[in-house]
Motif scaffolding. Structure first.
Motif, PDB file in Angstrom:
ATOM      1  N   GLU A  97      -1.101  -8.518  -1.019  1.00 49.12           N
ATOM      2  CA  GLU A  97      -0.130  -7.438  -0.856  1.00 49.12           C
ATOM      3  C   GLU A  97       0.887  -7.932   0.161  1.00 49.12           C
ATOM      4  OE1 GLU A  97      -0.664  -4.112  -2.115  1.00 49.12           O
ATOM      5  OE2 GLU A  97      -2.714  -4.305  -2.830  1.00 49.12           O
ATOM      6  N   ARG A 101       7.684  -5.372   7.261  1.00 53.32           N
ATOM      7  CA  ARG A 101       7.898  -4.241   8.168  1.00 53.32           C
ATOM      8  C   ARG A 101       9.107  -4.509   9.049  1.00 53.32           C
ATOM      9  NH1 ARG A 101       2.779  -1.444   8.492  1.00 53.32           N
ATOM     10  NH2 ARG A 101       1.242  -2.795   7.514  1.00 53.32           N
ATOM     11  N   GLY A 106       2.284   3.407  10.378  1.00 53.75           N
ATOM     12  CA  GLY A 106       1.039   3.238   9.644  1.00 53.75           C
ATOM     13  C   GLY A 106       0.086   2.263  10.302  1.00 53.75           C
ATOM     14  N   SER A 107      -0.467   1.357   9.497  1.00 52.11           N
ATOM     15  CA  SER A 107      -1.447   0.420  10.049  1.00 52.11           C
ATOM     16  C   SER A 107      -0.776  -0.528  11.047  1.00 52.11           C
ATOM     17  CB  SER A 107      -2.143  -0.371   8.933  1.00 52.11           C
ATOM     18  OG  SER A 107      -1.285  -1.335   8.384  1.00 52.11           O
ATOM     19  N   ASP A 150      -7.874  -2.082   1.385  1.00 55.47           N
ATOM     20  CA  ASP A 150      -7.059  -3.262   1.672  1.00 55.47           C
ATOM     21  C   ASP A 150      -7.179  -3.562   3.159  1.00 55.47           C
ATOM     22  OD1 ASP A 150      -6.206  -3.130  -0.899  1.00 55.47           O
ATOM     23  OD2 ASP A 150      -4.264  -2.237  -0.436  1.00 55.47           O
ATOM     24  N   ASP A 194       9.242   0.119   5.876  1.00 50.26           N
ATOM     25  CA  ASP A 194       8.383  -0.979   5.413  1.00 50.26           C
ATOM     26  C   ASP A 194       8.219  -0.866   3.909  1.00 50.26           C
ATOM     27  OD1 ASP A 194       6.425   1.033   4.997  1.00 50.26           O
ATOM     28  OD2 ASP A 194       5.563   0.691   6.974  1.00 50.26           O
ATOM     29  N   LYS A 196       5.953  -2.804   0.275  1.00 48.60           N
ATOM     30  CA  LYS A 196       4.983  -3.778  -0.207  1.00 48.60           C
ATOM     31  C   LYS A 196       5.421  -4.360  -1.552  1.00 48.60           C
ATOM     32  CE  LYS A 196       2.294  -2.607  -2.970  1.00 48.60           C
ATOM     33  NZ  LYS A 196       1.477  -2.332  -4.150  1.00 48.60           N
ATOM     34  N   SER A 218       5.301   2.784  -2.560  1.00 48.69           N
ATOM     35  CA  SER A 218       5.031   1.468  -1.966  1.00 48.69           C
ATOM     36  C   SER A 218       5.860   1.217  -0.716  1.00 48.69           C
ATOM     37  CB  SER A 218       5.321   0.369  -3.000  1.00 48.69           C
ATOM     38  OG  SER A 218       6.700   0.338  -3.317  1.00 48.69           O
ATOM     39  N   SER A 219       6.588   2.222  -0.262  1.00 48.45           N
ATOM     40  CA  SER A 219       7.534   2.036   0.837  1.00 48.45           C
ATOM     41  C   SER A 219       7.583   3.278   1.712  1.00 48.45           C
ATOM     42  CB  SER A 219       8.957   1.835   0.292  1.00 48.45           C
ATOM     43  OG  SER A 219       8.958   1.030  -0.861  1.00 48.45           O
ATOM     44  N   ARG A 220       8.001   3.085   2.935  1.00 50.75           N
ATOM     45  CA  ARG A 220       8.309   4.243   3.780  1.00 50.75           C
ATOM     46  C   ARG A 220       9.826   4.346   3.920  1.00 50.75           C
ATOM     47  NH1 ARG A 220       3.534   2.396   6.740  1.00 50.75           N
ATOM     48  NH2 ARG A 220       1.935   3.991   6.471  1.00 50.75           N
ATOM     49  N   ARG A 242      -0.195  11.887   2.681  1.00 53.92           N
ATOM     50  CA  ARG A 242      -1.208  11.372   3.607  1.00 53.92           C
ATOM     51  C   ARG A 242      -1.333  12.307   4.811  1.00 53.92           C
ATOM     52  NH1 ARG A 242       1.952   6.294   3.416  1.00 53.92           N
ATOM     53  NH2 ARG A 242       1.166   5.002   1.717  1.00 53.92           N
TER      54      ARG A 242
HETATM   55  O1  C5P Z   1      -0.488   1.556   5.508  1.00 55.61           O
HETATM   56  P1  C5P Z   1       0.395   0.426   5.951  1.00 55.61           P
HETATM   57  O2  C5P Z   1       1.161   0.727   7.196  1.00 55.61           O
HETATM   58  O3  C5P Z   1      -0.367  -0.858   6.034  1.00 55.61           O
HETATM   59  O4  C5P Z   1       1.448   0.237   4.779  1.00 55.61           O
HETATM   60  C1  C5P Z   1       2.619  -0.539   4.894  1.00 55.61           C
HETATM   61  C2  C5P Z   1       3.524  -0.307   3.698  1.00 55.61           C
HETATM   62  O5  C5P Z   1       2.960  -0.913   2.534  1.00 55.61           O
HETATM   63  C3  C5P Z   1       3.706   1.178   3.353  1.00 55.61           C
HETATM   64  O6  C5P Z   1       5.038   1.372   2.873  1.00 55.61           O
HETATM   65  C4  C5P Z   1       2.709   1.416   2.247  1.00 55.61           C
HETATM   66  O7  C5P Z   1       3.113   2.479   1.388  1.00 55.61           O
HETATM   67  C5  C5P Z   1       2.707   0.066   1.540  1.00 55.61           C
HETATM   68  N1  C5P Z   1       1.412  -0.266   0.944  1.00 55.61           N
HETATM   69  C6  C5P Z   1       1.242  -0.180  -0.434  1.00 55.61           C
HETATM   70  N2  C5P Z   1       0.042  -0.512  -1.006  1.00 55.61           N
HETATM   71  C7  C5P Z   1      -0.977  -0.929  -0.258  1.00 55.61           C
HETATM   72  C8  C5P Z   1      -0.832  -1.045   1.144  1.00 55.61           C
HETATM   73  C9  C5P Z   1       0.387  -0.694   1.721  1.00 55.61           C
HETATM   74  O8  C5P Z   1       2.164   0.174  -1.149  1.00 55.61           O
HETATM   75  N3  C5P Z   1      -2.098  -1.245  -0.875  1.00 55.61           N
END
Ligand code: C5P
Length: 288
Positions: A97, A101, A106-107, A150, A194, A196, A218-220, A242
């Protein structure tokens, strides 16, 4: 559907192969969070995300090719596949993945608080939730097997598993696509905090953008005019779900790992609104 072989039902997408051995990806309206598929779905979600991915793929095509061959719905498919179906080329998928960022969330925030770094990338002191990073960073994660989460990993881990050359190419690709997308989002009043990506290799070994790109799944995305570090940002994306899920309001016990409750109608409606809004802000089109 005649001529299609079902190969996989993921959390939010269904995958088939066609007679030419191409991949047929059907984006459903299902939504997942914390590895659970929630009930009910978000109306229009599959079509909004498909449409947005296609919009981005076009704007990125000069940087990296993508896996889309056609948006034509295979003959005999259900009527509701229209707008949510992509015929894609088969690639040798890289099981990483590829997260970029530009801001802490998030993480990223969790790791930074614990160690001052994210995926082994050291960051300056004094950053907080929502802070812009001095420069965008590549923070890869493993692709979990079913039932696992993940996990963020270091660049060195990716290099060891997949070779330094590929790791380097992934980092370059991730940061260059993120940089382009961040600038475009900004022109539309959005902070792309961020995102992915997932890449595949074509037969010549070239990187190809696969999966969905730069969607609110997949994004913020944060509204630029309301961005202020120091607290959770008002988000146009799945973060809203979330946050609801982990609030006392939902009553869900995340630690016990029991199935989450159904989303109330207003959470579904609000999520739908956010997905439509980010689509409309970016593309400048009305969501019909
Ligand atoms: O949760 P985290 O901060 O690690 O996610 C970072 C970015 O990657 C976020 O935009 C989240 O939506 C995306 N992501 C994703 N699929 C994953 C892990 C993260 O789309 N399996």
């Amino acid at each position: 559907v005649p001529g299609l072989t079902h190969i996989h039902t993921g959390k939010v997408r269904d995958l088939y192969t066609d007679a030419d051995d191409n991949l047929v990806m059907v984006a459903s309206d299902r939504i997942s969070a914390y590895d659970w598929v929630l009930e009910p779905g978000i109306p229009d979600k599959g079509r909004i995300l498909t449409s947005l991915s296609l919009w981005w793929f076009d704007l990125l095509a000069d940087l990296y090719p993508n896996h889309v061959l056609s948006t034509e719905v295979p003959a005999g498919a259900p009527a509701d596949w229209a707008g949510r179906t992509l015929v894609c080329r088969r690639l040798d998928m890289v099981p990483v993945e590829c997260v970029a960022r530009g801001y802490l969330a998030g993480s990223g925030t969790v790791e930074y608080r614990a160690s001052g770094s994210v995926c082994g990338v050291a960051l300056p002191e004094g950053l907080t939730e929502g802070s812009e990073l001095p420069e965008p960073i590549f923070t890869p994660a493993t692709k979990a097997e079913v039932g696992e989460h993940d996990e963020n990993v270091s660049f060195a881990y990716v290099a060891e598993r997949h070779g330094a050359e590929l790791a380097d190419a992934l980092r370059r690709a991730t940061l260059s696509v993120y940089g382009r997308a961040r600038d475009i989002a900004r022109e539309h009043g959005l902070v792309l905090a961020d995102t992915k990506f997932e890449f595949g290799l074509d037969p010549a070994g070239g990187l190809v953008l696969a999966d969905e790109v730069l969607t609110p799944d997949s994004s913020r995305y944060w509204p630029a005019d309301r961005w202020a570090p120091g607290h959770a940002q008002p988000s146009f994306d799945k973060q809203y779900v979330r946050d609801w899920l982990t609030s006392p309001e939902s009553g869900w016990d995340r630690v016990a790992d029991t199935p989450p409750p159904d989303m109330p109608e207003e959470v579904v409606a609000r999520t739908h609104e956010k997905y439509v809004e980010v689509y409309e802000r970016l593309t400048g089109r009305r969501w019909a």
